[in-house]
Design a protein around this motif. Structure first.
Motif, PDB file in Angstrom:
ATOM      1  N   GLU A 198      44.927  72.675  23.845  1.00  0.00           N
ATOM      2  CA  GLU A 198      45.448  73.440  24.986  1.00  0.00           C
ATOM      3  C   GLU A 198      44.526  74.603  25.323  1.00  0.00           C
ATOM      4  OE1 GLU A 198      49.325  74.516  23.686  1.00  0.00           O
ATOM      5  OE2 GLU A 198      50.248  72.595  24.243  1.00  0.00           O
ATOM      6  N   LYS A 199      44.068  75.311  24.291  1.00  0.00           N
ATOM      7  CA  LYS A 199      43.161  76.437  24.522  1.00  0.00           C
ATOM      8  C   LYS A 199      41.809  75.956  25.059  1.00  0.00           C
ATOM      9  CE  LYS A 199      45.087  79.821  21.270  1.00  0.00           C
ATOM     10  NZ  LYS A 199      45.264  80.875  22.296  1.00  0.00           N
ATOM     11  N   LYS A 241      47.092  70.319  18.628  1.00  0.00           N
ATOM     12  CA  LYS A 241      47.712  70.456  19.954  1.00  0.00           C
ATOM     13  C   LYS A 241      47.394  71.813  20.564  1.00  0.00           C
ATOM     14  CE  LYS A 241      52.143  70.282  22.382  1.00  0.00           C
ATOM     15  NZ  LYS A 241      53.620  70.104  22.258  1.00  0.00           N
ATOM     16  N   GLN A 242      47.533  72.865  19.765  1.00  0.00           N
ATOM     17  CA  GLN A 242      47.247  74.217  20.256  1.00  0.00           C
ATOM     18  C   GLN A 242      45.754  74.378  20.560  1.00  0.00           C
ATOM     19  OE1 GLN A 242      48.233  77.344  17.498  1.00  0.00           O
ATOM     20  NE2 GLN A 242      48.081  78.956  19.037  1.00  0.00           N
ATOM     21  N   TYR A 243      44.926  73.815  19.698  1.00  0.00           N
ATOM     22  CA  TYR A 243      43.469  73.877  19.886  1.00  0.00           C
ATOM     23  C   TYR A 243      43.080  73.225  21.209  1.00  0.00           C
ATOM     24  CZ  TYR A 243      38.502  73.222  18.557  1.00  0.00           C
ATOM     25  OH  TYR A 243      37.124  73.246  18.508  1.00  0.00           O
ATOM     26  N   PRO A 286      50.213  70.152  14.911  1.00  0.00           N
ATOM     27  CA  PRO A 286      50.480  71.309  15.784  1.00  0.00           C
ATOM     28  C   PRO A 286      49.224  72.132  16.066  1.00  0.00           C
ATOM     29  CG  PRO A 286      52.165  71.129  14.083  1.00  0.00           C
ATOM     30  CD  PRO A 286      51.090  70.151  13.724  1.00  0.00           C
ATOM     31  N   ALA A 287      48.355  72.262  15.043  1.00  0.00           N
ATOM     32  CA  ALA A 287      47.134  73.046  15.244  1.00  0.00           C
ATOM     33  C   ALA A 287      46.200  72.351  16.232  1.00  0.00           C
ATOM     34  CB  ALA A 287      46.421  73.266  13.914  1.00  0.00           C
TER      35      ALA A 287
END
Length: 485
Positions: free
Chosen positions: A459-460, A455-457, A452-453
């Motif tokens: 995206e940003k 994926k978020q990384y 999840p981290a």
């Protein structure tokens, strides 16, 4: 006559302007004027005997290049900020240490912090050109210009698992069984089961498959070339299963309590020095345990963390000296660099201090440290050519030759000699670096669930311009490859 005078004034002003544009022209330096050279370097332990050693250095430099040297150590983590502030303000100084982590070399070149050295080397660095390993120059050459003098030593990069030797013996750690990062995790879990008060792995550095990737910016910022890919396709390492698996192990270590949950990187180093840490990730090499033993004050034992050593632009720029663009005495600074590369007396004096005070000689090229060595402990790679420096008491014969052999045996990256120029995407890359600072702590210290981290990384990063940066990397790599054919 008035018109003639006006024309002459315009010509004179133009001449001044154009001479100023070059900024770094080499002057004829006849040594008639004594100058003070200021050298900034990062250090990790206080050198209380620096004034005593500097006095001896200056006696020697007076006879050689009519100069005085002022070494300014910057302790802890403030070195990069200090160099950025000084160069931004135009503050004059004459020598600095640079590598991929201290005054980071690609950024320093891109920001104009370093002076091109080609003409200075030809006029005042003939010894460097003669003695430096020729294979190192591509790593410090950007857009056809040389910007630093590398440490003439081992440039083959291989990570190490380094252990407190006493704890290895106490907890019966089988080092021969540790070949991979998962093996290390298994061994440390057993230690943790026996003593949950110990920190099993320090977080002053982190593991990654160093023999698989050539990172174009940093391990924590997307953009790499695979070591086995001669086409040099730029990839995102956070999409690679082996790279991601290492991050998952950090998460498991965090959940199991093997690594600290509330300690910043620097404090873990202090824990290790107190003997409260079992292991750390380091750089493997012939002198690693000698250096760590002196740093921590007790014996360590290190083993390779990667199956193979590699040579990349990043590894070859691991220890370098450069002349800042704000130097007022670049010619004399190059003379000093030349001496540090070719003069064993000065190189050893700057590195090890005074014979009879900080060390005693126990052979023609071998020394034993005294108790006062702790008052002057400067890391040897920070001070120039390793090949002309003393061996330590326990160094095996042929240590320096082993470094040469390690260089020859290492796998060379297909992108060796390429340095990414971030100018075209500096806004995007700056934003990405800011995001990386937040997520690297989460990912490489196990503080967040890995997938999840990531994926978020990503995206940003995409919002900040990741695709544009990767495309620019590939464009530059492709253009660079054409020059190699």
């Amino acid at each position: 006559m008035k018109k003639l005078i006006a024309v002459l004034m315009v010509v004179a002003i133009a001449g001044l302007l154009f001479s100023g544009c070059g900024g770094n022209q080499v002057k004829k330096d006849d040594l008639s004027e004594e100058v003070e050279l200021v050298w900034y370097t990062p250090l990790f332990t206080e050198v209380t005997d620096l004034p005593m050693v500097t006095e001896k250095i200056n006696e020697y430099l007076k006879t050689k290049i009519n100069a005085k040297l002022k070494i300014v150590p910057v302790y802890g983590d403030g070195y990069n900020q200090k160099i950025n502030v000084m160069t931004s303000a135009g503050e004059p100084f004459d020598l600095l240490f640079t590598c991929f982590w201290a005054a980071p070399f690609p950024n320093a070149v891109a920001q104009g912090q370093l002076m091109p050295l080609d003409d200075l080397l030809k006029d005042y660095g003939q010894g460097i050109l003669k003695d430096e390993f020729p294979e190192l120059w591509p790593a410090v050459t950007v857009k056809g210009k040389i910007y630093a003098v590398p440490d003439n030593g081992s440039v083959a990069y291989q990570q190490a698992f380094s252990f407190n030797k006493a704890l290895v013996e106490k907890y019966n750690i089988d080092l021969k069984a540790i070949k991979t990062f998962p093996n290390l995790y298994t061994a440390l879990k057993k230690v943790h089961g026996a003593n949950q008060q110990l920190t099993c792995l320090s977080l002053n550095s982190f593991f990654y498959p160093a023999d698989k990737f050539d990172f174009l910016v940093a391990p924590g910022v997307p953009g790499a070339v695979m070591i086995n890919d001669k086409t040099c396709k730029v990839v995102n390492q956070f999409e690679n299963p082996e790279f991601v698996n290492g991050l998952k192990i950090y998460r498991e270590m965090y959940n199991d309590g093997l690594i600290p949950r509330d300690k910043a990187n620097g404090s873990n180093v202090q824990l290790f020095r107190r003997g409260d840490v079992v292991s750390e990730i380091n750089v493997y090499g012939p002198r690693i345990d000698d250096w760590l033993g002196r740093t921590y004050g007790f014996p360590t034992v290190s083993i390779p963390a990667n199956p193979n050593a590699v040579i990349t632009t990043r590894s070859a720029t691991g220890n370098m000296l450069a002349i800042p663009s704000t130097s007022k005495h670049p010619e004399r600074a190059m003379m000093l660099l030349n001496l540090l590369t070719t003069d064993p007396y000065l190189a050893n004096l700057v590195t090890f201090g005074l014979e009879g005070v900080h060390y005693t000689k126990i052979g023609p090229n071998r020394i034993k440290f005294t108790d006062k060595h702790k008052n002057f402990d400067i890391s040897a790679p920070f001070t120039g050519n390793m090949m002309i420096k003393y061996l330590m008491e326990n160094d095996p014969e042929g240590t320096l030759e082993d470094a040469k052999k390690a260089n020859a045996a290492a796998i060379q990256s297909p992108a060796y000699g390429f340095t990414f120029d971030s100018e075209a995407v500096k806004t995007e890359l700056s934003a990405m670096n800011n995001i990386a600072e937040q997520f690297n702590d989460q990912l490489f210290m196990g503080r967040a669930d890995t997938e999840p981290a990531i994926k978020q990384y990503m995206e940003k990063l995409k919002s900040a311009g990741l695709d544009k940066v990767l495309a620019e990397m590939q464009k530059q790599v492709d253009e660079w490859l054409k020059t190699k054919k």
